[in-house]
Enzyme design. Sequence first.
Site, PDB file in Angstrom:
ATOM      1  N   LEU A  10     -37.885  -4.994  32.366  1.00 27.63           N
ATOM      2  CA  LEU A  10     -38.284  -6.349  31.993  1.00 27.63           C
ATOM      3  C   LEU A  10     -37.859  -6.623  30.555  1.00 27.63           C
ATOM      4  O   LEU A  10     -38.384  -6.029  29.617  1.00 27.63           O
ATOM      5  CB  LEU A  10     -39.795  -6.510  32.136  1.00 27.63           C
ATOM      6  N   ALA A  11     -36.893  -7.534  30.396  1.00 26.22           N
ATOM      7  CA  ALA A  11     -36.333  -7.818  29.065  1.00 26.22           C
ATOM      8  C   ALA A  11     -36.123  -9.307  28.850  1.00 26.22           C
ATOM      9  O   ALA A  11     -35.200  -9.719  28.152  1.00 26.22           O
ATOM     10  CB  ALA A  11     -35.008  -7.068  28.894  1.00 26.22           C
ATOM     11  N   GLY A  23     -38.551 -11.581  27.708  1.00 30.15           N
ATOM     12  CA  GLY A  23     -39.426 -12.229  26.739  1.00 30.15           C
ATOM     13  C   GLY A  23     -38.773 -12.447  25.385  1.00 30.15           C
ATOM     14  O   GLY A  23     -37.812 -11.765  25.008  1.00 30.15           O
ATOM     15  N   HIS A  51     -12.929  12.825 -11.339  1.00 28.23           N
ATOM     16  CA  HIS A  51     -13.597  11.809 -12.155  1.00 28.23           C
ATOM     17  C   HIS A  51     -12.958  10.430 -11.982  1.00 28.23           C
ATOM     18  O   HIS A  51     -11.740  10.283 -12.034  1.00 28.23           O
ATOM     19  CB  HIS A  51     -13.505  12.139 -13.664  1.00 28.23           C
ATOM     20  N   ALA A 106      -8.524  12.048 -14.364  1.00 27.20           N
ATOM     21  CA  ALA A 106      -9.581  11.054 -14.526  1.00 27.20           C
ATOM     22  C   ALA A 106      -8.984   9.663 -14.712  1.00 27.20           C
ATOM     23  O   ALA A 106      -8.052   9.469 -15.488  1.00 27.20           O
ATOM     24  CB  ALA A 106     -10.448  11.416 -15.724  1.00 27.20           C
ATOM     25  N   ASN A 161      -2.883  -0.283  -4.216  1.00 20.83           N
ATOM     26  CA  ASN A 161      -2.339  -0.294  -2.856  1.00 20.83           C
ATOM     27  C   ASN A 161      -2.280  -1.676  -2.229  1.00 20.83           C
ATOM     28  O   ASN A 161      -1.762  -1.829  -1.127  1.00 20.83           O
ATOM     29  CB  ASN A 161      -3.170   0.626  -1.953  1.00 20.83           C
ATOM     30  N   TYR A 162      -2.787  -2.697  -2.902  1.00 25.26           N
ATOM     31  CA  TYR A 162      -2.899  -4.027  -2.285  1.00 25.26           C
ATOM     32  C   TYR A 162      -2.141  -5.046  -3.129  1.00 25.26           C
ATOM     33  O   TYR A 162      -2.402  -5.201  -4.331  1.00 25.26           O
ATOM     34  CB  TYR A 162      -4.374  -4.408  -2.185  1.00 25.26           C
ATOM     35  N   ALA A 207      -0.269  10.995 -18.978  1.00 25.60           N
ATOM     36  CA  ALA A 207      -1.460  10.154 -19.089  1.00 25.60           C
ATOM     37  C   ALA A 207      -1.075   8.729 -19.463  1.00 25.60           C
ATOM     38  O   ALA A 207      -0.175   8.498 -20.267  1.00 25.60           O
ATOM     39  CB  ALA A 207      -2.412  10.733 -20.128  1.00 25.60           C
ATOM     40  N   ARG A 252       4.977   4.590 -20.040  1.00 26.83           N
ATOM     41  CA  ARG A 252       4.042   3.902 -20.924  1.00 26.83           C
ATOM     42  C   ARG A 252       4.793   3.512 -22.192  1.00 26.83           C
ATOM     43  O   ARG A 252       5.870   4.044 -22.488  1.00 26.83           O
ATOM     44  CB  ARG A 252       2.869   4.817 -21.272  1.00 26.83           C
TER      45      ARG A 252
END
Length: 459
Positions: A7-8, A10, A359, A376, A382-383, A419, A436
């Site tokens: 009974l389901a 209600g 990190h 770190a 990636n987008y 780095a 860099r």
Amino acid sequence: MVVVAILAAGRGTRMKSRLPKVLHSLGGQSLVERVIESVEPLSPSRRIVIVGYQSEEVQTAMHSIPNLEFVEQTVQLGTGHAIQQLLPHLKDYTGDLLILNGDLPLIRSETLKQMLQTHAQNQNAATILTSHLPDPTGYGRVFCNNENIVQQMVEHKDCTAAQRQNQRINAGVYCFRWPDLAKVLPHLQANNAQKEYYLTDAVTQVGQVMAVDVEDNQEILGINDRLQLATAYEILQKRVKEKWMLAGVTLIDPASITIDETVELQPDVIIEPQTHLRGNTVIQTGSHIGPGSLIENSQLAENVTVQYSVVIDSTIQAGSRIGPYAHLRGHVQVGAGCRVGNFVELKNTQLGDRTNAAHLSYIGDTVVGNQVNIGAGTITANYDGVKKHRTKIGDRTKTGANSVLVAPLTLGDDVYIAAGSTVTEDVPNDSLVIARSRQVVKPAWQRKSVENKTTDQHK
């Protein structure tokens, strides 16, 4: 042979929700799914769910359950009216009908089996599940003779003051010989306070009816509001946690831990406080999870450590350490002996064996080789605003702190990234990358700058 009707139909107004009551979740499954699961070991010939309020939503929620039938009760006029809807669907059926409320998520298969055995052995026209409650408020009362033969059943709202003193209650589970019940159903009357057609009115009209007491009252807890839902969850969790502790799993502060029934744990796993294990998670022996962690739909091999971290849809091989404060999601694969440390996020990424990302890094849509060190602050960009692109990092490669890897990109084996580099082109094996700006130092620049400003102010 038995047909099951659930009974389901209600609404469940006391839940204060737009969601049909039977679809509310308890430990990762809806209430009605748990009832359906409880009848599976009975091998019923048919399973019929009687739906009503938001019937399409209820049916859609259960579309993946095979061989499930739905019958609609368009107007909800009581339990008897609900079973009347089965008359055209069971015309030639001569077996038994097991009826359960769809809000009894804790009912055990063993209890139902015992009830069916009693029904068959005593050749009853009907058998009902009952219990004795210290506070039976809200439950229909069952009145029996000394041989547990039912003499009368009265809904709580229709009970007299004297009848309400009876502590034997109707648990909402019935087994009828269908031909006997089918004869009575068309003649039910709505002569009660609710103006509804009660299934209980049919009980004393079908022949011999026997009551069977449930051994554990917790099984028959009906869910009508959020308080009862929370109580049911506590009961469910107690069952699950006791099972695993008896199987050799250590739970430190069990009250603060939650474990879905679908989770698999091996002996000598340790679960720390405030840890939550969900879905199809498997954790193998010797692993130490928590405190403060969420593991969902993930597989962890032997001796894995996870601290204060979130791991979803991931696989972690033996001896790897995750956290604190790491986030793994979207089909991550971590090799053996890896470290994924503080504030590192991995998404749809594969790490080879003995690779470290210790990190402050985001590594997404990336295949990382063996013995790689992610410095770190390393980020895979990636987008591009439209598509996500892949990055591949070869064995033994090391990225310096604050490196940016702009995908699509391939770094060969034994590559060193200086780095602060932003790498945009593929790098062959055994290479050093410096990407860099060259450092420029201007001696005494600060003093000269201050002097110039002072001169300007006096002009």
